[in-house]
Design an enzyme around this catalytic site. Structure first.
Site, PDB file in Angstrom:
ATOM      1  N   CYS A   1       0.815  -1.222   0.000  1.00  0.00           N
ATOM      2  CA  CYS A   1       0.000   0.000   0.000  1.00  0.00           C
ATOM      3  C   CYS A   1       0.845   1.268   0.000  1.00  0.00           C
ATOM      4  O   CYS A   1       0.342   2.353  -0.293  1.00  0.00           O
ATOM      5  CB  CYS A   1      -0.938   0.021   1.200  1.00  0.00           C
TER       6      CYS A   1
ATOM      7  N   HIS B   1      -2.944   7.497   2.441  1.00  0.00           N
ATOM      8  CA  HIS B   1      -3.411   6.181   2.019  1.00  0.00           C
ATOM      9  C   HIS B   1      -4.733   5.886   2.734  1.00  0.00           C
ATOM     10  O   HIS B   1      -4.832   5.982   3.952  1.00  0.00           O
ATOM     11  CB  HIS B   1      -2.358   5.130   2.373  1.00  0.00           C
TER      12      HIS B   1
ATOM     13  N   ASN C   1      -9.877   0.357   0.334  1.00  0.00           N
ATOM     14  CA  ASN C   1      -8.414   0.443   0.318  1.00  0.00           C
ATOM     15  C   ASN C   1      -7.915  -0.071  -1.032  1.00  0.00           C
ATOM     16  O   ASN C   1      -8.011  -1.260  -1.316  1.00  0.00           O
ATOM     17  CB  ASN C   1      -7.864  -0.399   1.482  1.00  0.00           C
TER      18      ASN C   1
HETATM   19  O1  UT7 Z   1      -2.976  -0.731   4.111  1.00  0.00           O
HETATM   20  C1  UT7 Z   1      -2.899  -1.586   5.199  1.00  0.00           C
HETATM   21  C2  UT7 Z   1      -3.936  -2.648   4.976  1.00  0.00           C
HETATM   22  N1  UT7 Z   1      -4.620  -3.122   6.126  1.00  0.00           N
HETATM   23  C3  UT7 Z   1      -5.308  -2.359   7.021  1.00  0.00           C
HETATM   24  O2  UT7 Z   1      -5.330  -1.160   6.982  1.00  0.00           O
HETATM   25  C4  UT7 Z   1      -6.075  -3.102   8.076  1.00  0.00           C
HETATM   26  C5  UT7 Z   1      -6.008  -2.465   9.419  1.00  0.00           C
HETATM   27  N2  UT7 Z   1      -6.975  -3.063  10.302  1.00  0.00           N
HETATM   28  C6  UT7 Z   1      -8.290  -2.740  10.263  1.00  0.00           C
HETATM   29  O3  UT7 Z   1      -8.704  -1.931   9.469  1.00  0.00           O
HETATM   30  C7  UT7 Z   1      -9.198  -3.390  11.273  1.00  0.00           C
HETATM   31  O4  UT7 Z   1      -8.442  -4.134  12.200  1.00  0.00           O
HETATM   32  C8  UT7 Z   1     -10.292  -4.304  10.627  1.00  0.00           C
HETATM   33  C9  UT7 Z   1     -11.306  -3.447   9.870  1.00  0.00           C
HETATM   34  C10 UT7 Z   1      -9.651  -5.306   9.685  1.00  0.00           C
HETATM   35  C11 UT7 Z   1     -11.037  -5.046  11.720  1.00  0.00           C
HETATM   36  O5  UT7 Z   1     -11.600  -4.127  12.629  1.00  0.00           O
HETATM   37  P1  UT7 Z   1     -11.411  -4.326  14.204  1.00  0.00           P
HETATM   38  O6  UT7 Z   1     -12.144  -3.254  14.859  1.00  0.00           O
HETATM   39  O7  UT7 Z   1      -9.934  -4.443  14.472  1.00  0.00           O
HETATM   40  O8  UT7 Z   1     -12.157  -5.694  14.441  1.00  0.00           O
HETATM   41  P2  UT7 Z   1     -11.620  -7.047  15.090  1.00  0.00           P
HETATM   42  O9  UT7 Z   1     -10.704  -7.754  14.134  1.00  0.00           O
HETATM   43  O10 UT7 Z   1     -11.118  -6.748  16.461  1.00  0.00           O
HETATM   44  O11 UT7 Z   1     -12.949  -7.852  15.216  1.00  0.00           O
HETATM   45  C12 UT7 Z   1     -13.997  -7.463  16.091  1.00  0.00           C
HETATM   46  C13 UT7 Z   1     -15.145  -8.427  15.930  1.00  0.00           C
HETATM   47  C14 UT7 Z   1     -14.708  -9.914  16.026  1.00  0.00           C
HETATM   48  O12 UT7 Z   1     -15.766 -10.620  16.668  1.00  0.00           O
HETATM   49  P3  UT7 Z   1     -15.653 -11.039  18.221  1.00  0.00           P
HETATM   50  O13 UT7 Z   1     -14.404 -11.877  18.320  1.00  0.00           O
HETATM   51  O14 UT7 Z   1     -15.543  -9.726  18.962  1.00  0.00           O
HETATM   52  O15 UT7 Z   1     -16.922 -11.776  18.453  1.00  0.00           O
HETATM   53  C15 UT7 Z   1     -14.637 -10.318  14.583  1.00  0.00           C
HETATM   54  O16 UT7 Z   1     -14.828 -11.697  14.404  1.00  0.00           O
HETATM   55  O17 UT7 Z   1     -15.751  -8.276  14.642  1.00  0.00           O
HETATM   56  C16 UT7 Z   1     -15.769  -9.540  13.964  1.00  0.00           C
HETATM   57  N3  UT7 Z   1     -15.595  -9.287  12.541  1.00  0.00           N
HETATM   58  C17 UT7 Z   1     -16.620  -8.998  11.722  1.00  0.00           C
HETATM   59  N4  UT7 Z   1     -17.941  -8.875  11.936  1.00  0.00           N
HETATM   60  C18 UT7 Z   1     -18.705  -8.527  10.880  1.00  0.00           C
HETATM   61  C19 UT7 Z   1     -14.441  -9.279  11.831  1.00  0.00           C
HETATM   62  N5  UT7 Z   1     -14.712  -8.971  10.539  1.00  0.00           N
HETATM   63  C20 UT7 Z   1     -16.045  -8.802  10.447  1.00  0.00           C
HETATM   64  C21 UT7 Z   1     -16.902  -8.454   9.390  1.00  0.00           C
HETATM   65  N6  UT7 Z   1     -18.228  -8.331   9.660  1.00  0.00           N
HETATM   66  N7  UT7 Z   1     -16.449  -8.221   8.144  1.00  0.00           N
END
Ligand code: UT7
Length: 326
Positions: A112, A253, A283
């Site tokens: 990225c 970005h 993204n």
């Molecule tokens: O250019 C660099 C590229 N990458 C990035 O920029 C990614 C950076 N990270 C992020 O943007 C975030 O970490 C994410 C958007 C990927 C995830 O958001 P988060 O607030 O960190 O969520 P999490 O991974 O902590 O998940 C929270 C909850 C989990 O459920 P439990 O364990 O609390 O029951 C996940 O299983 O949300 C769940 N979850 C979802 N629910 C609905 C994870 N993905 C999804 C989804 N829809 N798509």
């Protein structure tokens, strides 16, 4: 002498994939995606479109704006991790499609942060007087390496291309004045494409296990992103004696709205100075920075001398910041 951005262009493919469409693919919902990322929809390349096809359109738009004929381009540097082919470079493919015979052409791999890395290389050639212009492109077709069954990652990404034309300037207070790049290779397993390279070549077994798809530890990337972006922005601002008030605009970005909000808040820069378009595109990896620059430019944001803070981070991890004086 410095290098100045004299033309910008961008392209997003026609097909739009909304959060509602994703609800049919994985266990997710529009509200979760919007509140956790800020994304509403993203554009997806048509089956026959490869990275060079999108890059070509963005490049032509940037060249038109710069008033530079394709035949006169002296360097083409492309940031991408989804090239048309493992080799040759997408830059070489674009050079061929532009009908250009003069330019040297190669790709830069920094995920990225690819377009910022490509920009830093092109800047060195142009600002040193070695060449009179350069075409810098950021393009990715991440949809081709996205695991559409992995809700942790597939909601984030979209396809697109952005381009910038650089030319030298002697004007005081204009041009690219600082670029700083960083990497931390101990974080490779946080965000990478495990299969398809020399470590785990293409085999039926590799593909069946899905190792050709991008793998991401989202929460860990999130933390590194906010910390690293803040640090590198402070570094480039300090290098130029700039405070938050001295920044006219931010071109960042578009990874996740929460990452950007947190970074801007730590820097004390109001959100209104940062052009946001991730709600429309998601993204788009290396395309993100030049697509965003192009949108803001075509919307009439910039005037000569404006101080633009640029930032990007991606797999590697690799990241960077820059001060571009318009
Ligand atoms: O250019 C660099 C590229 N990458 C990035 O920029 C990614 C950076 N990270 C992020 O943007 C975030 O970490 C994410 C958007 C990927 C995830 O958001 P988060 O607030 O960190 O969520 P999490 O991974 O902590 O998940 C929270 C909850 C989990 O459920 P439990 O364990 O609390 O029951 C996940 O299983 O949300 C769940 N979850 C979802 N629910 C609905 C994870 N993905 C999804 C989804 N829809 N798509």
């Amino acid at each position: 002498m410095r290098s100045l951005v004299v033309g910008t262009g961008s392209y997003a493919p026609e097909k739009v994939l909304t959060n509602a469409d994703l609800e049919k693919l994985v266990e997710t919902n529009d509200e979760w995606i919007r509140t956790r990322t800020g994304i509403r929809e993203r554009h997806i390349a048509a089956p026959e479109q490869a990275s060079s096809d999108m890059a070509l359109i963005a490049a032509q738009r940037a060249l038109d704006q710069a008033g530079l004929a394709a035949a006169d381009v002296e360097a083409i540097i492309v940031g991408t991790v989804t090239p048309d082919y493992p080799f040759p470079s997408t830059a070489a493919v674009v050079q061929g499609k532009l009908g250009n015979k003069k330019a040297f052409a190669f790709d830069v791999s920094a995920a990225c942060a690819g377009s910022l890395h490509a920009l830093s290389v092109a800047d060195r050639y142009v600002a040193s007087g070695a060449i009179k212009n350069a075409l810098v492109i950021g393009v990715d077709t991440l949809s081709r390496i996205t695991n559409w069954k992995d809700r942790n990652s597939c909601i984030l990404f979209g396809d697109g291309a952005g381009a910038m034309v650089l030319a030298p300037t002697d004007a005081p207070n204009r041009g690219l004045s600082t670029i700083r790049l960083h990497a931390d290779g101990s974080l490779v397993p946080m965000l990478f494409q495990p299969g398809g390279g020399s470590r785990d070549p293409i085999t039926v077994e590799m593909a069946a296990a899905g190792r050709q798809y991008l793998f991401m530890k989202g929460q860990e990337v999130y933390k590194v992103a906010v910390r690293s972006l803040e640090e590198v922005c402070r570094e480039v601002m300090t290098a130029e004696g700039l405070t938050a008030e001295g920044i006219t605009y931010v071109i960042a970005h578009q990874a996740n709205k929460r990452i950007l909000d947190a970074t801007l808040s730590r820097l004390g820069i109001p959100e209104s100075k940062c052009w946001m378009n991730l709600e429309k595109y998601g993204n788009t990896s290396a395309a993100s920075v030049p697509m965003t620059l192009d949108e803001a430019h075509r919307a009439g944001w910039f005037k000569p001398g404006d101080v633009i803070l640029m930032m990007a981070i991606g797999g590697g991890m690799a990241w960077g910041g820059a001060i571009l004086r318009w």
